[in-house]
Design a protein around this motif. Sequence first.
Motif, short mmCIF file in Angstrom:
data_model
loop_
_atom_site.label_atom_id
_atom_site.label_comp_id
_atom_site.label_asym_id
_atom_site.label_seq_id
_atom_site.Cartn_x
_atom_site.Cartn_y
_atom_site.Cartn_z
N PHE A 1 0.30 -7.50 -7.71
CA PHE A 1 -0.49 -6.31 -7.35
C PHE A 1 0.53 -5.18 -7.51
O PHE A 1 1.19 -4.77 -6.56
CB PHE A 1 -1.01 -6.44 -5.92
N TYR A 2 0.68 -4.74 -8.79
CA TYR A 2 1.78 -3.85 -9.15
C TYR A 2 1.74 -2.51 -8.43
O TYR A 2 2.75 -1.82 -8.34
CB TYR A 2 1.82 -3.68 -10.67
N GLU A 3 0.57 -2.17 -7.87
CA GLU A 3 0.48 -0.95 -7.07
C GLU A 3 1.39 -1.02 -5.85
O GLU A 3 1.73 0.00 -5.25
CB GLU A 3 -0.97 -0.74 -6.59
N PHE A 4 1.79 -2.24 -5.46
CA PHE A 4 2.65 -2.40 -4.29
C PHE A 4 4.04 -2.90 -4.65
O PHE A 4 4.82 -3.28 -3.77
CB PHE A 4 1.98 -3.33 -3.26
N GLY A 5 4.37 -2.93 -5.95
CA GLY A 5 5.70 -3.36 -6.36
C GLY A 5 5.66 -4.49 -7.37
O GLY A 5 4.62 -5.10 -7.58
N TYR B 1 3.85 -4.74 1.70
CA TYR B 1 3.46 -3.33 1.74
C TYR B 1 1.96 -3.05 1.78
O TYR B 1 1.56 -1.92 2.01
CB TYR B 1 4.07 -2.58 0.54
N ALA B 2 1.13 -4.08 1.50
CA ALA B 2 -0.29 -3.78 1.33
C ALA B 2 -1.01 -3.48 2.64
O ALA B 2 -2.16 -3.04 2.63
CB ALA B 2 -1.00 -4.92 0.59
N ASP B 3 -0.34 -3.66 3.78
CA ASP B 3 -1.02 -3.32 5.04
C ASP B 3 -1.28 -1.82 5.15
O ASP B 3 -2.10 -1.38 5.95
CB ASP B 3 -0.26 -3.86 6.26
N ARG B 4 -0.62 -1.01 4.31
CA ARG B 4 -0.90 0.45 4.34
C ARG B 4 -2.22 0.80 3.68
O ARG B 4 -2.66 1.94 3.76
CB ARG B 4 0.11 1.25 3.53
N LEU B 5 -2.78 -0.13 2.95
CA LEU B 5 -4.02 0.19 2.23
C LEU B 5 -5.18 0.34 3.23
O LEU B 5 -5.42 -0.55 4.05
CB LEU B 5 -4.33 -0.94 1.23
N GLN B 6 -5.86 1.48 3.18
CA GLN B 6 -7.01 1.73 4.06
C GLN B 6 -8.25 1.19 3.36
O GLN B 6 -8.67 1.76 2.36
CB GLN B 6 -7.19 3.25 4.26
N THR B 7 -8.82 0.12 3.89
CA THR B 7 -9.94 -0.51 3.18
C THR B 7 -11.32 -0.08 3.70
O THR B 7 -12.33 -0.52 3.19
CB THR B 7 -9.83 -2.04 3.22
N MET C 1 -0.10 3.39 -2.05
CA MET C 1 0.33 2.36 -3.00
C MET C 1 1.66 2.80 -3.64
O MET C 1 1.66 3.51 -4.66
CB MET C 1 -0.75 2.18 -4.07
N PRO C 2 2.77 2.37 -3.04
CA PRO C 2 4.08 2.88 -3.47
C PRO C 2 4.37 2.60 -4.95
O PRO C 2 5.07 3.38 -5.59
CB PRO C 2 5.08 2.15 -2.57
N GLY C 3 3.82 1.52 -5.50
CA GLY C 3 4.08 1.19 -6.91
C GLY C 3 3.54 2.25 -7.85
O GLY C 3 4.02 2.39 -8.98
N GLN C 4 2.52 3.00 -7.40
CA GLN C 4 1.94 4.02 -8.28
C GLN C 4 2.85 5.24 -8.44
O GLN C 4 2.64 6.05 -9.31
CB GLN C 4 0.55 4.44 -7.76
N LYS C 5 3.85 5.36 -7.56
CA LYS C 5 4.79 6.46 -7.77
C LYS C 5 6.19 5.97 -8.10
O LYS C 5 7.12 6.75 -8.22
CB LYS C 5 4.79 7.42 -6.57
#
Length: 322
Positions: free
Chosen positions: A81-85, A94-100, A179-183
């Motif tokens: 899930f490259y959005e998170f690394g 890191y995915a617990d930061r995702l607001q679902t 999503m830290p991977g996006q930056k």
Amino acid sequence: MAFKSGIPPSEITPESVYLKRRDFMKGSVLATAALAGVPLHAAAMDLKPLDYRKASTSSPAGYFTDESQTPFDDIARYNNFYEFGLDKRDPAKYADRLQTRPWTVAIEGEVDRPGTYDLDELLKGVTLEERVYRLRCVEAWSMVVPWVGFPLSALLSRFGPTSRAKYVAFETLYAPEQMPGQKSLFSTIAWPYVEGLRMDEAMHPLTILAVGLYGRVLPNQNGAPLRLVVPWKYGFKSIKSIVKIRLQETQPPTTWSQSAPEEYGFYANVNPFVDHPRWSQRYERRLPSSLLGVNRIPTQLFNGYADQVAPLYRDMDLSRFY
Ligand code: MTE
């Protein structure tokens, strides 16, 4: 997987070397390290139980396999899930930061009733069912996952696809602050992650939208709150955390086929007879796997779903349309 597009050669080398080394290492050492430590359980992660119809040997062909199910721990801690690394362990970290929630899904293009819909509204009246599917990643590892979800066809039919709807395009959330991977500077993916299917693939009964696994809501790292699962295709087609579904007349661009077109195609059907340019696809490493028990098994054509899906590709040269 590797990135190539539009980067000066001076910059390509370090990253491609890094990624190639990862491809090699993740076959053994990393996999073992990633899964060591405290076991993770669905209940401990506080994931809500779902109401759903169980799958069994009496379910329609392909909906169930009695192969050993990959433990929850491995499914939720060994992720792409490259959005998170880039590391397999990053999404669980890191995915617990995702607001679902709240979560909306835009339905666009060639439909009679386009609009932006609240996910909980969309899920009202949907019958959730279990599907125990093999998941085969293009990187040559695989799992058996008891998904909970519903056929994508059930959702698409509700919006009235027009006769011009030939393809379905999907898009993941774009939210760099979550999503830290996006930056990340290491990332050369053109965000958001996008995928697509031909209309007949999208309407096939094996194609589902998953909202859970092991009877509970999806862990964020597995693509909460809504992800695609297409069991006869390489895992990268199964796009996570979907916010947009667009029906259209033309074949949509897809993230990996844009990044490295000679390595990843639009179709991405699992096929042991068409090798990846850099590795064989004849075998796969079934998780759980370790240094001592690699658990290498032969890969099956269409990931074992040929009886159900081979007719979709009857007149196609699968080595050309990979
Ligand atoms: N979807 C998004 N948005 N971003 C990704 O990086 N990785 C894909 C797919 N969906 C990916 C994605 C790949 S390469 C695989 S193998 C599967 O998700 C992995 O799913 P899993 O982590 O639930 O096993």
